[in-house]
Design a protein around this motif. Structure first.
Motif, short mmCIF file in Angstrom:
data_model
loop_
_atom_site.label_atom_id
_atom_site.label_comp_id
_atom_site.label_asym_id
_atom_site.label_seq_id
_atom_site.Cartn_x
_atom_site.Cartn_y
_atom_site.Cartn_z
N GLN A 1 0.75 -1.20 0.06
CA GLN A 1 0.08 -0.08 -0.16
C GLN A 1 0.77 1.23 0.02
O GLN A 1 0.41 2.02 -0.56
N GLY A 2 1.99 1.23 0.72
CA GLY A 2 2.95 2.33 0.79
C GLY A 2 3.51 2.59 -0.61
O GLY A 2 3.52 3.65 -1.01
N LEU A 3 3.78 1.53 -1.10
CA LEU A 3 4.48 1.62 -2.57
C LEU A 3 3.29 2.36 -3.48
O LEU A 3 3.65 3.09 -4.37
N LEU A 4 1.98 1.78 -3.52
CA LEU A 4 1.06 2.22 -4.43
C LEU A 4 0.98 3.90 -4.07
O LEU A 4 0.75 4.61 -4.88
N ILE A 5 0.62 4.39 -2.75
CA ILE A 5 0.59 5.60 -2.39
C ILE A 5 1.77 6.49 -2.97
O ILE A 5 1.45 7.59 -3.70
N LEU A 6 3.01 6.04 -2.61
CA LEU A 6 4.16 6.81 -3.22
C LEU A 6 4.03 6.92 -4.53
O LEU A 6 4.17 8.01 -4.95
N GLY A 7 3.77 5.82 -5.21
CA GLY A 7 3.77 5.88 -6.53
C GLY A 7 2.90 6.79 -7.39
O GLY A 7 3.33 7.56 -8.19
N VAL A 8 1.60 6.77 -6.92
CA VAL A 8 0.59 7.48 -7.41
C VAL A 8 0.95 8.99 -7.10
O VAL A 8 0.57 9.87 -7.81
N VAL A 9 1.27 9.01 -6.07
CA VAL A 9 1.34 10.73 -5.60
C VAL A 9 2.70 11.10 -6.06
O VAL A 9 2.56 12.35 -6.79
N PHE A 10 3.59 10.44 -6.32
CA PHE A 10 4.84 11.00 -7.08
C PHE A 10 4.61 11.25 -8.50
O PHE A 10 4.83 12.35 -8.95
N VAL A 11 3.91 10.45 -9.29
CA VAL A 11 3.72 10.55 -10.68
C VAL A 11 2.62 11.74 -10.76
O VAL A 11 2.74 12.54 -11.71
N ALA A 12 1.65 11.85 -10.00
CA ALA A 12 0.54 12.94 -9.87
C ALA A 12 1.48 14.37 -9.90
O ALA A 12 1.32 14.96 -10.71
N ASP A 13 2.34 14.40 -8.82
CA ASP A 13 3.01 15.37 -8.71
C ASP A 13 3.95 15.88 -9.90
O ASP A 13 3.95 17.05 -10.38
N VAL A 14 4.76 15.03 -10.51
CA VAL A 14 5.64 15.36 -11.55
C VAL A 14 4.55 15.84 -12.62
O VAL A 14 4.85 16.72 -13.59
N LEU A 15 3.40 14.77 -12.92
CA LEU A 15 2.70 15.43 -14.12
C LEU A 15 2.02 16.61 -13.90
O LEU A 15 2.06 17.55 -14.67
N GLN A 16 1.49 17.00 -12.58
CA GLN A 16 0.92 18.40 -12.61
C GLN A 16 2.07 19.38 -12.64
O GLN A 16 1.84 20.63 -13.55
N ALA A 17 3.32 19.34 -12.08
CA ALA A 17 4.51 20.45 -12.28
C ALA A 17 4.79 20.73 -13.62
O ALA A 17 4.93 21.71 -14.19
N THR A 18 5.02 19.47 -14.43
CA THR A 18 5.85 19.88 -15.76
C THR A 18 4.57 19.52 -16.88
O THR A 18 4.95 20.04 -17.83
N VAL A 19 3.35 19.31 -16.58
CA VAL A 19 2.34 19.12 -17.81
C VAL A 19 1.35 20.05 -17.50
O VAL A 19 1.14 20.90 -18.44
N LEU A 20 0.51 19.66 -16.64
CA LEU A 20 -0.88 20.44 -16.34
C LEU A 20 -0.49 22.01 -15.97
O LEU A 20 -1.25 22.62 -16.47
N ALA B 1 -5.26 9.66 4.55
CA ALA B 1 -4.81 10.68 5.29
C ALA B 1 -3.20 10.58 5.15
O ALA B 1 -2.52 11.71 4.81
N ILE B 2 -2.53 9.57 5.21
CA ILE B 2 -1.28 9.24 4.83
C ILE B 2 -1.00 9.89 3.36
O ILE B 2 0.14 10.68 3.19
N ALA B 3 -1.84 9.33 2.46
CA ALA B 3 -1.57 9.67 1.05
C ALA B 3 -1.47 11.36 1.17
O ALA B 3 -0.80 11.84 0.22
N GLY B 4 -2.41 11.90 1.49
CA GLY B 4 -2.69 13.51 1.79
C GLY B 4 -1.46 14.29 2.41
O GLY B 4 -1.03 14.87 1.59
N PHE B 5 -1.08 13.63 3.41
CA PHE B 5 0.18 13.97 3.83
C PHE B 5 1.16 14.21 2.95
O PHE B 5 2.13 14.93 2.70
N LEU B 6 1.63 13.04 2.53
CA LEU B 6 2.67 12.80 1.54
C LEU B 6 2.59 13.54 0.35
O LEU B 6 3.57 14.43 -0.07
#
Lengths: 317, 181
Positions: B5-24, B54-59
């Motif tokens: 679950q930690g891996l999933l959260i980290l992965g999703v959040v990481f990809v979303a952050d990079v996409l948001q900053a560099t594309v969206l 909550a953990i995902a939100g914090f990260l």
């Protein structure tokens, strides 16, 4: 109600968030700020890679405006490219011809800025009202905090933080930005501050009786040692003056020359000119931007240092 | 299953952050930036539950704050996003997870995130917040969030079913967002 696990997790996370906020606001150097800088550096590297991958999507000024205007995009890029090449050529020739130019036109050299070229690779979300961007040049390329950032049109902003291969740039329209400005023709000085809106800056004259008209161009008057702002860079054009002469709150609205919402290639001034180029860089009738005659000896007056890692090229031929 | 679950959260959040900053952020979309991070946090909370939300939100918030162009105080986004992750996971009963409920929830979350960050930034003394533009930003942010939701929520639910298939005990109720795909 809440399970024990949930309660514990929530408390830890909320306390951690509040601790971060308090430590961050307190400022200064500490383990948190250095950890943050290290992580930011890593994220900057990731952004560089992602920006390269997504370049087809984002390398153009506006995706929406150009969905059905690919040819327009190509034209725009070519024009920009030619413009930049022209500037480099002008700068190269300028030094060789500086004596004649000075005698003939009474202007000083245009091309004494040493510039590191960079590309904008990430932009902050509009939601937090900040105008900050990431560029793909950092400490490794000689970029340091408080260096001036320009593009073909004029002043863009200054370097806020420099990481290994990327830097954060705060743009002049950001509400926290303030630049010392000078009216190009009358030499009156004042403070140009960002409003948070992309197409307007506030210009507050130091002398409330000074004359300012719409259409006046503003240039930077420069900071000590050229940091954070090198002298003589075009900032923008006065579009509206509110308040009458003598009023204490006399503010002119200035439209920046650089279109900050659609930045792609910028330059970081790593070495400002030795002498203030006055208003020779301002576009318009007063500016000396006629293409120079091919000079016999193009001496390099502008040092365009290549970044250690080549910037991803915006190639669309 | 915790590390998955930690891996999933980290992965999703990481990809979303990079996409948001560099594309969206760079598409020049008017009024606001599509808040992919908030949509991702809501999607994770729907798929995994309130604690994980909550953990995902914090990260996610921490990642937004440390990702380079950001100049906001570290922790503000963490606080806002963790509340969103927790509330989403807590108030939505698994049986209520229809398309419309999920989209409405994302709309409320993105609007709430925009409003809350503006309010907290202003309280902390940021000179940047332009209150006259806040309503536009909040509405636009909600609209873009609602449009992103039907893409992101099923994708995250699908990933969650693959990567971290065992749901926590309190959530062992049948179909999760099957009607969204």
């Amino acid at each position: 109600m809440l399970s024990r696990r949930l309660r514990i997790a929530l408390s830890i996370l909320v306390v951690a968030s509040l601790t971060f906020i308090i430590l961050d606001l307190r400022g200064g150097e500490g383990p948190l700020s250095s950890a943050r800088a290290a992580l930011s550096s890593i994220m900057g590297g990731v952004q560089s890679g992602a920006a390269f991958v997504f370049a087809p999507l984002t390398s153009f000024n506006s995706w929406w405006g150009t969905l059905n205007a690919q040819s327009q995009q190509i034209r725009d890029l070519r024009a920009e490219n030619e413009n930049l090449q022209l500037q480099v050529r002008i700068a190269e020739n300028e030094r060789a011809r500086v004596d004649e130019m000075n005698a003939l036109l009474k202007v000083s050299s245009v091309g004494e800025y040493a510039i590191v070229p960079a590309e904008v690779i990430a932009v902050g979300p509009a939601q937090d009202f900040s105008w900050t961007v990431t560029i793909d040049a950092g400490r490794d390329d000689g970029v340091e905090p408080d260096m001036t950032v320009i593009n073909g049109q004029g002043l863009v902003g200054r370097v806020l933080k420099a990481f290994a291969t990327t830097s954060t740039v705060v743009l002049i329209v950001d509400a926290s930005s303030a630049v010392g400005g000078r009216i190009a023709t009358t030499e009156e000085i004042g403070i140009v501050s960002g409003t948070g809106r992309q197409d307007s800056l506030d210009f507050q004259l130091l002398d409330p009786l000074a004359e300012v008209r719409s259409g006046d161009a503003l240039v930077t008057f420069g900071s000590k040692g050229g940091r954070p702002y090198a002298p003589g860079l075009p900032i923008g054009e006065v579009v509206e003056v509110t308040g009458t002469a003598g009023q204490l709150t006399r503010v002119a609205t200035v439209r920046p020359f650089a279109k900050v919402s659609a930045l792609s290639i910028v330059g970081v001034v790593v070495q400002p000119p030795r002498t203030d180029p006055r208003d020779t860089l301002v576009p318009g009738p007063g500016a000396v931007v006629s293409p120079p005659a091919p000079s016999s000896e193009p001496t390099s007056g502008i040092e365009v240092e290549q970044p250690a890692t080549p910037a991803p090229e915006v190639a669309l031929e | 299953m915790i590390w998955r679950q930690g891996l999933l959260i980290l992965g999703v959040v990481f990809v979303a952050d990079v996409l948001q900053a560099t594309v969206l952020s760079r598409l020049g979309i008017p009024a606001a930036t599509p808040d992919l991070l908030v949509v991702a946090v809501v999607a994770l909370a729907l798929a995994l539950g309130p604690t994980e939300g909550a953990i995902a939100g914090f990260l996610a918030g921490a990642l937004v704050d440390i990702s380079p162009p950001s100049d906001t105080p570290l922790g503000v986004n963490s606080l806002v996003y963790l509340v969103i992750g927790f509330v989403t996971g807590f108030v939505i009963h698994p049986r209520d997870r229809t398309v419309w409920v999920s989209m409405g929830l994302v709309g409320l979350s993105t609007a709430g995130a925009a409003l809350a960050t503006a309010a907290i930034d202003a309280l902390l003394g940021s000179p940047r917040v332009i209150w006259s533009e806040v309503p536009t930003v909040v509405l636009a942010s909600a609209l873009y969030g609602v449009l992103l939701a039907p893409l992101v929520i099923p994708a995250v639910a699908w990933l969650a079913a693959r990567v971290a298939p065992a749901p926590p005990a309190e959530l062992r109720l049948p179909p999760r967002i099957t009607d969204m795909s």
